[in-house]
Scaffold this motif. Structure first.
Motif, PDB file in Angstrom:
ATOM      1  N   LEU A   1      87.515  34.829   2.836  1.00  0.00           N
ATOM      2  CA  LEU A   1      88.830  35.464   2.836  1.00  0.00           C
ATOM      3  C   LEU A   1      88.648  36.961   2.965  1.00  0.00           C
ATOM      4  O   LEU A   1      87.703  37.536   2.430  1.00  0.00           O
ATOM      5  CB  LEU A   1      89.594  35.161   1.541  1.00  0.00           C
ATOM      6  CG  LEU A   1      89.723  33.707   1.101  1.00  0.00           C
ATOM      7  CD1 LEU A   1      90.649  33.622  -0.116  1.00  0.00           C
ATOM      8  CD2 LEU A   1      90.220  32.827   2.222  1.00  0.00           C
ATOM      9  N   ALA A   2      89.569  37.612   3.663  1.00  0.00           N
ATOM     10  CA  ALA A   2      89.531  39.064   3.820  1.00  0.00           C
ATOM     11  C   ALA A   2      90.941  39.618   3.683  1.00  0.00           C
ATOM     12  O   ALA A   2      91.923  38.946   4.017  1.00  0.00           O
ATOM     13  CB  ALA A   2      88.938  39.449   5.179  1.00  0.00           C
ATOM     14  N   GLY A   3      91.041  40.836   3.170  1.00  0.00           N
ATOM     15  CA  GLY A   3      92.333  41.486   3.015  1.00  0.00           C
ATOM     16  C   GLY A   3      92.228  42.960   3.324  1.00  0.00           C
ATOM     17  O   GLY A   3      91.216  43.600   3.004  1.00  0.00           O
ATOM     18  N   ARG A   4      93.255  43.485   3.948  1.00  0.00           N
ATOM     19  CA  ARG A   4      93.267  44.900   4.333  1.00  0.00           C
ATOM     20  C   ARG A   4      94.682  45.441   4.174  1.00  0.00           C
ATOM     21  O   ARG A   4      95.632  44.916   4.763  1.00  0.00           O
ATOM     22  CB  ARG A   4      92.788  45.057   5.768  1.00  0.00           C
ATOM     23  CG  ARG A   4      92.510  46.493   6.186  1.00  0.00           C
ATOM     24  CD  ARG A   4      91.696  46.498   7.478  1.00  0.00           C
ATOM     25  NE  ARG A   4      91.419  47.850   7.938  1.00  0.00           N
ATOM     26  CZ  ARG A   4      90.474  48.628   7.422  1.00  0.00           C
ATOM     27  NH1 ARG A   4      89.727  48.176   6.444  1.00  0.00           N
ATOM     28  NH2 ARG A   4      90.263  49.849   7.899  1.00  0.00           N
ATOM     29  N   ALA A   5      94.832  46.474   3.341  1.00  0.00           N
ATOM     30  CA  ALA A   5      96.132  47.109   3.134  1.00  0.00           C
ATOM     31  C   ALA A   5      96.332  48.185   4.201  1.00  0.00           C
ATOM     32  O   ALA A   5      95.475  49.045   4.391  1.00  0.00           O
ATOM     33  CB  ALA A   5      96.197  47.725   1.747  1.00  0.00           C
TER      34      ALA A   5
ATOM     35  N   PHE B   1      89.555  44.840   0.469  1.00  0.00           N
ATOM     36  CA  PHE B   1      89.336  44.135  -0.785  1.00  0.00           C
ATOM     37  C   PHE B   1      87.889  43.702  -0.982  1.00  0.00           C
ATOM     38  O   PHE B   1      87.551  43.158  -2.019  1.00  0.00           O
ATOM     39  CB  PHE B   1      90.235  42.894  -0.837  1.00  0.00           C
ATOM     40  CG  PHE B   1      91.675  43.193  -1.162  1.00  0.00           C
ATOM     41  CD1 PHE B   1      92.220  42.760  -2.359  1.00  0.00           C
ATOM     42  CD2 PHE B   1      92.484  43.896  -0.291  1.00  0.00           C
ATOM     43  CE1 PHE B   1      93.538  43.026  -2.681  1.00  0.00           C
ATOM     44  CE2 PHE B   1      93.801  44.169  -0.587  1.00  0.00           C
ATOM     45  CZ  PHE B   1      94.335  43.737  -1.794  1.00  0.00           C
ATOM     46  N   GLY B   2      87.016  43.951  -0.005  1.00  0.00           N
ATOM     47  CA  GLY B   2      85.735  43.258  -0.030  1.00  0.00           C
ATOM     48  C   GLY B   2      85.984  41.814   0.343  1.00  0.00           C
ATOM     49  O   GLY B   2      87.113  41.419   0.645  1.00  0.00           O
ATOM     50  N   ASN B   3      84.940  41.001   0.351  1.00  0.00           N
ATOM     51  CA  ASN B   3      85.183  39.617   0.760  1.00  0.00           C
ATOM     52  C   ASN B   3      85.209  38.672  -0.426  1.00  0.00           C
ATOM     53  O   ASN B   3      84.789  39.006  -1.530  1.00  0.00           O
ATOM     54  CB  ASN B   3      84.169  39.152   1.811  1.00  0.00           C
ATOM     55  CG  ASN B   3      82.753  39.122   1.276  1.00  0.00           C
ATOM     56  OD1 ASN B   3      82.469  38.468   0.288  1.00  0.00           O
ATOM     57  ND2 ASN B   3      81.844  39.817   1.950  1.00  0.00           N
TER      58      ASN B   3
ATOM     59  N   ASP C   1      86.385  48.834   3.782  1.00  0.00           N
ATOM     60  CA  ASP C   1      86.975  48.416   2.516  1.00  0.00           C
ATOM     61  C   ASP C   1      87.104  49.542   1.496  1.00  0.00           C
ATOM     62  O   ASP C   1      88.126  49.666   0.830  1.00  0.00           O
ATOM     63  CB  ASP C   1      86.146  47.289   1.891  1.00  0.00           C
ATOM     64  CG  ASP C   1      86.253  45.981   2.643  1.00  0.00           C
ATOM     65  OD1 ASP C   1      87.384  45.615   3.029  1.00  0.00           O
ATOM     66  OD2 ASP C   1      85.218  45.325   2.851  1.00  0.00           O
ATOM     67  N   PHE C   2      86.067  50.361   1.357  1.00  0.00           N
ATOM     68  CA  PHE C   2      85.988  51.254   0.213  1.00  0.00           C
ATOM     69  C   PHE C   2      85.848  52.732   0.590  1.00  0.00           C
ATOM     70  O   PHE C   2      84.879  53.399   0.208  1.00  0.00           O
ATOM     71  CB  PHE C   2      84.819  50.830  -0.686  1.00  0.00           C
ATOM     72  CG  PHE C   2      84.858  49.386  -1.082  1.00  0.00           C
ATOM     73  CD1 PHE C   2      86.020  48.810  -1.586  1.00  0.00           C
ATOM     74  CD2 PHE C   2      83.734  48.581  -0.951  1.00  0.00           C
ATOM     75  CE1 PHE C   2      86.073  47.468  -1.948  1.00  0.00           C
ATOM     76  CE2 PHE C   2      83.758  47.240  -1.318  1.00  0.00           C
ATOM     77  CZ  PHE C   2      84.936  46.681  -1.809  1.00  0.00           C
ATOM     78  N   PRO C   3      86.825  53.270   1.317  1.00  0.00           N
ATOM     79  CA  PRO C   3      86.854  54.727   1.507  1.00  0.00           C
ATOM     80  C   PRO C   3      87.223  55.405   0.193  1.00  0.00           C
ATOM     81  O   PRO C   3      87.556  54.732  -0.790  1.00  0.00           O
ATOM     82  CB  PRO C   3      87.946  54.903   2.565  1.00  0.00           C
ATOM     83  CG  PRO C   3      88.881  53.766   2.314  1.00  0.00           C
ATOM     84  CD  PRO C   3      88.002  52.611   1.912  1.00  0.00           C
TER      85      PRO C   3
ATOM     86  N   TYR D   1     103.733  43.909  -0.763  1.00  0.00           N
ATOM     87  CA  TYR D   1     102.523  44.642  -0.382  1.00  0.00           C
ATOM     88  C   TYR D   1     102.251  44.473   1.109  1.00  0.00           C
ATOM     89  O   TYR D   1     102.284  43.348   1.628  1.00  0.00           O
ATOM     90  CB  TYR D   1     101.317  44.131  -1.163  1.00  0.00           C
ATOM     91  CG  TYR D   1     101.380  44.366  -2.648  1.00  0.00           C
ATOM     92  CD1 TYR D   1     100.876  45.524  -3.214  1.00  0.00           C
ATOM     93  CD2 TYR D   1     101.942  43.406  -3.496  1.00  0.00           C
ATOM     94  CE1 TYR D   1     100.924  45.742  -4.583  1.00  0.00           C
ATOM     95  CE2 TYR D   1     101.996  43.610  -4.872  1.00  0.00           C
ATOM     96  CZ  TYR D   1     101.489  44.776  -5.408  1.00  0.00           C
ATOM     97  OH  TYR D   1     101.538  44.980  -6.765  1.00  0.00           O
ATOM     98  N   GLY D   2     101.960  45.583   1.778  1.00  0.00           N
ATOM     99  CA  GLY D   2     101.604  45.554   3.188  1.00  0.00           C
ATOM    100  C   GLY D   2     100.125  45.252   3.356  1.00  0.00           C
ATOM    101  O   GLY D   2      99.329  46.147   3.670  1.00  0.00           O
ATOM    102  N   ILE D   3      99.763  44.004   3.148  1.00  0.00           N
ATOM    103  CA  ILE D   3      98.361  43.590   3.197  1.00  0.00           C
ATOM    104  C   ILE D   3      98.200  42.510   4.265  1.00  0.00           C
ATOM    105  O   ILE D   3      98.957  41.540   4.293  1.00  0.00           O
ATOM    106  CB  ILE D   3      97.892  43.036   1.834  1.00  0.00           C
ATOM    107  CG1 ILE D   3      98.036  44.101   0.748  1.00  0.00           C
ATOM    108  CG2 ILE D   3      96.456  42.545   1.914  1.00  0.00           C
ATOM    109  CD1 ILE D   3      97.792  43.568  -0.654  1.00  0.00           C
ATOM    110  N   GLU D   4      97.235  42.709   5.150  1.00  0.00           N
ATOM    111  CA  GLU D   4      96.901  41.703   6.154  1.00  0.00           C
ATOM    112  C   GLU D   4      95.805  40.793   5.592  1.00  0.00           C
ATOM    113  O   GLU D   4      94.753  41.272   5.159  1.00  0.00           O
ATOM    114  CB  GLU D   4      96.398  42.368   7.437  1.00  0.00           C
ATOM    115  CG  GLU D   4      97.442  43.241   8.123  1.00  0.00           C
ATOM    116  CD  GLU D   4      96.865  43.987   9.324  1.00  0.00           C
ATOM    117  OE1 GLU D   4      95.625  43.913   9.523  1.00  0.00           O
ATOM    118  OE2 GLU D   4      97.640  44.635  10.041  1.00  0.00           O
TER     119      GLU D   4
END
Length: 437
Positions: free
Chosen positions: A410-414, A424-426, A24-26, A309-312
């Motif tokens: 819920l989870a999200g990843r760009a 996004f964190g959870n 999530d947080f690089p 936005y390209g977010i999964e």
């Protein structure tokens, strides 16, 4: 729109070792939030790997100057409203300076180490004082999936493709991840019953959404033009607008949902900034050839080119039995955020076209984001066909709607080719039994 710069370099790594390869947080993310530690008041922070950088201390460290210092000072209090009010310039300056300080090879590593707290020792809070919360209905596949249950021959109402549909939600009951999801009480009426009854909702559901955090606002009476709307968006979060479907079915006419929605909205605690999301902007999906073109106040070619936005996005469930058996959460589905019919900028432009004022720290929900099929629907209402087709979980349990003890995540990843993915964190909540009323 936000620019891609050296902070997005995929080769960039941090001396904070947990940031390198972090889901999530690089160092390419650096989201904004509000945290507290034992015996210390809440203040602004930035997530980096498994750590949180204290912006109040950073502002006093002597390492920041100019706009970056102004931004850190604005974020030193209990909310980020003052920082969001400053707009993109100071936010970007703070991001660039923090990226330099946290990158491998930084000459100031020894000082910055003293600004870090282990995330496990921190309590996360709502990032803003939310003056207004508005929930839209921009997920077209959700609108179609639900509409087909009630109007098989005409699932979309006539206005859907002309105007972004929304309603004003209750800001007081927005909470960050982990807040208790108390099953709500209210009136519900069975289709074959003559009168309603009062009691706990029997059809408690989730809604997978993105939250849009407002940066600089607008004066009352002064609309935000579509070409300028993007500059008023500070960033995004995950949002679960919990929904009591049985209460809603009885109460929603003629003014829409009330008790069915206002008992709780859960958000992820970190604002994933517009600057961090710059590499993941993508083209808004083309409308069908026979769809009406939006009116001019909602149309901007640049926004259509890079407004999505390209977010999964994913939804996971963990039942009490799964916890007892130490089983991992089960993924109910995954789908892209590009399944929104309207862009975030269009939502802002429409919200203010009549002169309504938005303020720094206000929150907009996109509405439930779903796929056309069952692979990534954002609600159980869709997945179980209104409760008529129960789903079977891997351990044999079945669900139509949520049971007490169920945990939703819920989870999200760009994601974009050539760039480090950011998360996004959870955004999680566990259902607890209703109170006796």
């Amino acid at each position: 729109m936000p620019l891609i710069d050296e902070t997005h370099n995929p080769a960039l790594t941090s001396w904070v070792s947990s940031a390198n390869g972090h889901a999530d947080f690089p160092i390419q993310n650096l989201p904004l939030g509000v945290f507290s530690t034992r015996n210390e008041a809440p203040r602004g922070g930035v997530a980096i790997g498994d750590w949180v950088l204290d912006l109040a201390k950073a502002g006093r460290s002597g390492l920041l100057t100019g706009d970056a210092l102004d931004a850190a000072i604005a974020a030193s209090g209990r909310t980020l409203n003052p920082l969001l009010a400053l707009g993109a310039g100071p936010r970007r300056a703070l991001r660039r300076r923090l990226s330099q300080l946290l990158a491998n090879g930084s000459d100031d590593q020894g000082i910055v180490e003293g600004l870090l707290y282990h995330a496990a020792d921190c309590t996360l809070h709502l990032p803003t004082t939310i003056g207004g919360y508005t929930d839209f209905y921009a997920g077209i596949h959700h609108a179609l999936n639900v509409g087909r249950q009630f109007r098989p021959d005409n699932p979309l109402l006539p206005n859907y493709k002309h105007v972004p549909i929304g309603y004003h939600g209750r800001a007081s009951s927005v909470r960050v991840t982990g807040a208790e999801v108390r099953r709500p009480n209210g009136q519900r009426k069975a289709p074959d019953a003559e009168v309603p009854t009062f009691g706990p909702s029997q059809r408690l559901d989730l809604e997978l959404e993105l939250g849009i955090w407002i940066g600089p606002g607008n004066e009352l009476g002064t609309p935000i033009a579509i070409g300028e709307a993007d500059s008023h968006i500070a960033g995004l979060c995950l949002l679960n607008d919990w929904s009591a479907r049985d209460l809603q079915a009885w109460e929603y006419q003629p003014l829409g949902p009330f008790l069915a929605k206002n008992f709780l909205t859960t958000v992820s605690p970190w604002i994933i900034t517009a600057e961090a999301l710059a590499p993941f902007r993508t083209r808004q999906p083309a409308r069908a050839a026979d769809d009406p073109k939006p009116l001019p106040y909602l149309w901007d070619e640049t926004d259509q080119e890079r407004g999505a936005y390209g977010i999964e996005l994913s939804v996971l469930i963990r039942t009490p039995r799964m916890r007892e058996d130490k089983q991992a959460p089960h993924r109910l589905g995954t789908g892209p955020a590009t399944n929104l019919y309207w862009t975030a900028a269009q939502l802002v432009a429409h919200h203010t076209c009549n002169g309504c004022d938005l303020n720094p720290g206000d929150l907009l929900g996109t509405g439930t984001i779903s796929t056309p099929d069952d692979s990534g629907v954002g609600s159980l209402l869709e997945l179980t066909r209104g409760g008529k087709a129960p789903i079977t979980l891997p351990n044999g349990e079945t669900r139509t709607f949520l049971a007490d003890g169920d945990e939703l995540i819920l989870a999200g990843r760009a994601v974009a080719d050539g760039y480090v993915s950011i998360g996004f964190g959870n955004c999680r909540g566990q259902v607890t039994p209703a109170l006796n009323v």
